[in-house]
Design a protein around this motif. Structure first.
Motif, PDB file in Angstrom:
ATOM      1  N   THR A 222      13.926  68.579  33.210  1.00 57.20           N
ATOM      2  CA  THR A 222      12.926  67.867  34.011  1.00 57.20           C
ATOM      3  C   THR A 222      11.692  68.756  34.163  1.00 57.20           C
TER       4      THR A 222
ATOM      5  N   HIS B 135       9.493  69.543  39.510  1.00 57.43           N
ATOM      6  CA  HIS B 135       9.732  68.663  40.653  1.00 57.43           C
ATOM      7  C   HIS B 135      11.039  67.883  40.509  1.00 57.43           C
TER       8      HIS B 135
ATOM      9  N   ASN C  72      11.364  65.577  38.034  1.00 59.33           N
ATOM     10  CA  ASN C  72      11.029  64.313  37.384  1.00 59.33           C
ATOM     11  C   ASN C  72      11.228  64.412  35.877  1.00 59.33           C
TER      12      ASN C  72
ATOM     13  N   SER D 115       2.939  66.878  39.655  1.00 57.54           N
ATOM     14  CA  SER D 115       3.733  66.115  38.687  1.00 57.54           C
ATOM     15  C   SER D 115       2.896  64.989  38.086  1.00 57.54           C
TER      16      SER D 115
END
Length: 258
Positions: free
Chosen positions: A212, A215, A217, A257
């Motif tokens: 990821t 963060h 994500n 992000s």
């Protein structure tokens, strides 16, 4: 350089072969009516991951003062970082990846069989390597060898690692994870591109790992996405949430992000 024409012709020959095969695939897709699937497929290619290590090794090898016996171990170590990456995404998700290590087994010397290929497909499995894990209780972080900064250092230290391995190449760092040499790949900085992470992410996911941004994500690999992985990279084979929880707030604020 006397070897340049020969190198150029080898590249042209390889390109010709690839183009011929691609043409065959294009014809078959049109004939089979699978164009809708192709529209959602994106292939991300990095023909030379670990560029700095590759060029550094080349400079040493072709230096007029190159001393083979003394410098060969260093060159071998650099070349181990070099990979070729081919990742396949469908609907924005990395679903298959191939990592070739062209100089694997280099340290065995003249006559050794060089290179290996690791690959994986979601739902099918991973091949070309033996999955191993870092011993329980050990936190070993792998991170950049040549693109560090304060954010990267702060993020790595926040993981409270027992050891830190600094190597080149995103593909090589994922190899560290799946072969039990590291438990987390931490790179809290922009720099990696989608072609650096698509293939490694697919292989890592195939064996139960996760990649990821810092963060937590997931990155998307659609054709029209921004190439830069602006919010850094955090990859783990296990315990991803633990490493996410250790990322300093200052790092997250500095890396918005996507």
């Amino acid at each position: 350089m006397a070897s340049s024409p020969a190198v150029l012709m080898r590249l042209v020959a390889s390109a010709y072969t690839v183009a011929e095969k691609a043409g065959t695939i294009v014809r078959k897709v049109l004939q089979s009516g699978e164009l809708g699937i192709v529209e959602k497929l994106v292939v991300w290619v990095d023909p030379l991951d670990g560029t700095k290590e590759y060029t550094e090794a080349a400079r040493v090898l072709y230096s007029p003062v190159y001393i083979q016996k003394a410098e060969q171990p260093y060159i071998n170590w650099l070349l181990d970082h070099v990979t070729v990456l081919i990742g396949i995404a469908y609907g924005g998700t990395a679903i298959a990846g191939v990592i070739n290590q062209p100089f694997y087994n280099y340290q065995m010397g003249a006559g050794a069989s060089l290179g290996r290929t690791l690959w994986g497909v979601l739902g099918l499995g991973a091949f070309g390597f033996q999955l191993q894990e870092v011993p329980d209780g050990k936190r070993i972080v792998t991170t950049t060898r040549s693109h560090s900064n304060k954010l990267v250092i702060d993020a790595v230290q926040a993981m409270e690692p027992h050891d830190v391995i600094r190597v080149g190449g995103a593909g090589n760092k994922i190899i560290q994870l799946v072969e039990g040499k590291a438990s987390a790949y931490v790179f809290a900085s922009p720099g990696c591109k989608k072609w650096d992470t698509c293939a490694p992410e697919a292989i890592l996911h195939t064996v139960g790992g996760k990649l990821t941004d810092m963060h937590g994500n997931a990155y998307r690999y659609d054709a029209n996405v921004k190439h830069m992985n602006s919010a850094g990279v955090l990859a783990t084979l296990r315990n991803h949430e633990y490493y996410l929880s250790r990322v300093p707030q200052a790092v997250l604020q500095a890396l918005p992000s996507d």
